[in-house]
Design a protein around this motif. Structure first.
Motif, PDB file in Angstrom:
ATOM      1  N   PRO A  95     -72.813 -10.022 -78.690  1.00  0.00           N
ATOM      2  CA  PRO A  95     -72.294 -11.389 -78.664  1.00  0.00           C
ATOM      3  C   PRO A  95     -70.760 -11.364 -78.699  1.00  0.00           C
ATOM      4  CG  PRO A  95     -73.007 -10.822 -80.872  1.00  0.00           C
ATOM      5  CD  PRO A  95     -73.343  -9.641 -79.992  1.00  0.00           C
ATOM      6  N   GLU A  96     -70.149 -12.408 -79.197  1.00  0.00           N
ATOM      7  CA  GLU A  96     -68.689 -12.488 -79.211  1.00  0.00           C
ATOM      8  C   GLU A  96     -68.021 -11.401 -80.048  1.00  0.00           C
ATOM      9  OE1 GLU A  96     -66.907 -16.265 -79.737  1.00  0.00           O
ATOM     10  OE2 GLU A  96     -67.945 -17.099 -77.997  1.00  0.00           O
ATOM     11  N   ASP A  97     -68.753 -10.795 -80.987  1.00  0.00           N
ATOM     12  CA  ASP A  97     -68.195  -9.698 -81.786  1.00  0.00           C
ATOM     13  C   ASP A  97     -68.901  -8.376 -81.458  1.00  0.00           C
ATOM     14  OD1 ASP A  97     -70.627 -10.324 -82.937  1.00  0.00           O
ATOM     15  OD2 ASP A  97     -69.899 -10.228 -84.996  1.00  0.00           O
ATOM     16  N   GLY A  98     -69.384  -8.256 -80.234  1.00  0.00           N
ATOM     17  CA  GLY A  98     -70.123  -7.070 -79.807  1.00  0.00           C
ATOM     18  C   GLY A  98     -69.246  -5.825 -79.710  1.00  0.00           C
ATOM     19  N   THR A 144     -67.013   4.728 -69.006  1.00  0.00           N
ATOM     20  CA  THR A 144     -66.404   3.464 -68.618  1.00  0.00           C
ATOM     21  C   THR A 144     -67.017   2.372 -69.482  1.00  0.00           C
ATOM     22  OG1 THR A 144     -66.060   4.209 -66.351  1.00  0.00           O
ATOM     23  CG2 THR A 144     -66.061   1.829 -66.734  1.00  0.00           C
ATOM     24  N   LEU A 145     -66.168   1.683 -70.247  1.00  0.00           N
ATOM     25  CA  LEU A 145     -66.603   0.590 -71.111  1.00  0.00           C
ATOM     26  C   LEU A 145     -65.960  -0.684 -70.576  1.00  0.00           C
ATOM     27  CD1 LEU A 145     -66.925   3.238 -72.750  1.00  0.00           C
ATOM     28  CD2 LEU A 145     -66.363   1.938 -74.771  1.00  0.00           C
ATOM     29  N   LEU A 146     -66.788  -1.628 -70.153  1.00  0.00           N
ATOM     30  CA  LEU A 146     -66.275  -2.855 -69.553  1.00  0.00           C
ATOM     31  C   LEU A 146     -66.827  -4.081 -70.262  1.00  0.00           C
ATOM     32  CD1 LEU A 146     -66.741  -2.046 -65.748  1.00  0.00           C
ATOM     33  CD2 LEU A 146     -64.639  -1.918 -67.078  1.00  0.00           C
ATOM     34  N   GLU A 147     -65.971  -5.061 -70.412  1.00  0.00           N
ATOM     35  CA  GLU A 147     -66.374  -6.369 -70.913  1.00  0.00           C
ATOM     36  C   GLU A 147     -65.927  -7.380 -69.870  1.00  0.00           C
ATOM     37  OE1 GLU A 147     -68.063  -9.197 -72.229  1.00  0.00           O
ATOM     38  OE2 GLU A 147     -68.355  -7.454 -73.514  1.00  0.00           O
ATOM     39  N   THR A 148     -66.884  -8.001 -69.192  1.00  0.00           N
ATOM     40  CA  THR A 148     -66.550  -8.921 -68.103  1.00  0.00           C
ATOM     41  C   THR A 148     -66.629 -10.380 -68.512  1.00  0.00           C
ATOM     42  OG1 THR A 148     -68.835  -9.069 -67.265  1.00  0.00           O
ATOM     43  CG2 THR A 148     -67.468  -7.241 -66.435  1.00  0.00           C
ATOM     44  N   ARG A 149     -67.114 -10.672 -69.725  1.00  0.00           N
ATOM     45  CA  ARG A 149     -67.330 -12.057 -70.163  1.00  0.00           C
ATOM     46  C   ARG A 149     -66.130 -12.632 -70.893  1.00  0.00           C
ATOM     47  NH1 ARG A 149     -72.299 -10.681 -73.756  1.00  0.00           N
ATOM     48  NH2 ARG A 149     -70.762  -9.074 -74.255  1.00  0.00           N
ATOM     49  N   GLY A 150     -65.082 -11.863 -71.053  1.00  0.00           N
ATOM     50  CA  GLY A 150     -63.915 -12.288 -71.821  1.00  0.00           C
ATOM     51  C   GLY A 150     -63.863 -11.516 -73.122  1.00  0.00           C
ATOM     52  N   PRO A 151     -62.669 -11.291 -73.676  1.00  0.00           N
ATOM     53  CA  PRO A 151     -62.520 -10.404 -74.826  1.00  0.00           C
ATOM     54  C   PRO A 151     -63.130 -10.907 -76.131  1.00  0.00           C
ATOM     55  CG  PRO A 151     -60.396 -11.325 -74.195  1.00  0.00           C
ATOM     56  CD  PRO A 151     -61.384 -11.752 -73.168  1.00  0.00           C
ATOM     57  N   ALA A 152     -63.069 -12.213 -76.411  1.00  0.00           N
ATOM     58  CA  ALA A 152     -63.521 -12.767 -77.702  1.00  0.00           C
ATOM     59  C   ALA A 152     -63.062 -11.849 -78.838  1.00  0.00           C
ATOM     60  CB  ALA A 152     -65.023 -12.998 -77.695  1.00  0.00           C
ATOM     61  N   GLN A 153     -63.987 -11.399 -79.711  1.00  0.00           N
ATOM     62  CA  GLN A 153     -63.643 -10.426 -80.758  1.00  0.00           C
ATOM     63  C   GLN A 153     -64.300  -9.080 -80.475  1.00  0.00           C
ATOM     64  OE1 GLN A 153     -65.433 -13.408 -82.292  1.00  0.00           O
ATOM     65  NE2 GLN A 153     -63.530 -14.486 -81.912  1.00  0.00           N
ATOM     66  N   ARG A 154     -64.569  -8.807 -79.238  1.00  0.00           N
ATOM     67  CA  ARG A 154     -65.307  -7.606 -78.848  1.00  0.00           C
ATOM     68  C   ARG A 154     -64.452  -6.346 -78.956  1.00  0.00           C
ATOM     69  NH1 ARG A 154     -67.041 -11.696 -74.832  1.00  0.00           N
ATOM     70  NH2 ARG A 154     -69.134 -12.284 -75.463  1.00  0.00           N
ATOM     71  N   ILE A 155     -65.132  -5.232 -79.287  1.00  0.00           N
ATOM     72  CA  ILE A 155     -64.473  -3.942 -79.511  1.00  0.00           C
ATOM     73  C   ILE A 155     -65.079  -2.915 -78.563  1.00  0.00           C
ATOM     74  CG2 ILE A 155     -64.096  -2.077 -81.171  1.00  0.00           C
ATOM     75  CD1 ILE A 155     -64.348  -4.242 -83.393  1.00  0.00           C
TER      76      ILE A 155
END
Length: 148
Positions: free
Chosen positions: A88-91, A109-120
């Motif tokens: 989720p937003e803190d994933g 390769t680590l990708l977040e395509t949904r927006g950064p939010a609080q993701r690490i």
């Protein structure tokens, strides 16, 4: 475990109770409720490479904390995996918990395509030991790597 499709499970691949010298390669692991891959209890010297892990509910790859030193995963190699949109937003794409040490996380390769939010991208727990983390591509996260 090669060339499997694992989807919509609680956990895609669950290493448990002393899995050693295993190979998880070229699997498609998607939309699992908790995590794509979970590794922990004396799971040593395994190779996890060239997997596509996407849409994990909480964490892409989890190194479990177990009971402490001597029980956590060690000597494992995570290489050339693609981990996309974890949690989720803190994933977290890769979460290393407990005193886990001696593992190599390289060329993933680590990708977040949904927006950064609080993701690490990669989270190293406060008690984690020395793990080799090198040449990973980490994009789209609020924090690429955090060492608690």
């Amino acid at each position: 475990m090669r060339n499997n499709v694992l989807e919509q499970n609680n956990i895609g691949i669950f290493f448990c109770w002393g899995v050693q010298y295993g190979l998880a390669e070229k699997n498609t692991i998607r939309d699992n409720r908790e995590c794509g891959i979970s590794i922990g209890h004396r799971d040593n010297e395994n190779i996890v490479r060239d997997n596509e892990i996407s849409g994990s509910g909480r964490v892409g790859i989890l190194f479990r904390p177990e009971r402490g030193e001597g029980f956590t995963a060690t000597g494992n190699h995570l290489e050339n995996n693609r981990i996309v949109d974890s949690g989720p937003e803190d994933g977290i794409a890769i979460d290393i918990q407990g005193v886990t040490a001696g593992n190599t996380i390289a060329r993933n390769t680590l990708l977040e395509t949904r927006g950064p939010a609080q993701r690490i991208g990669i989270r190293l727990g406060a008690d984690s030991g020395n793990n080799t983390i090198e040449d990973n591509r980490i994009e789209g996260f609020a924090v690429p790597t955090v060492n608690l």
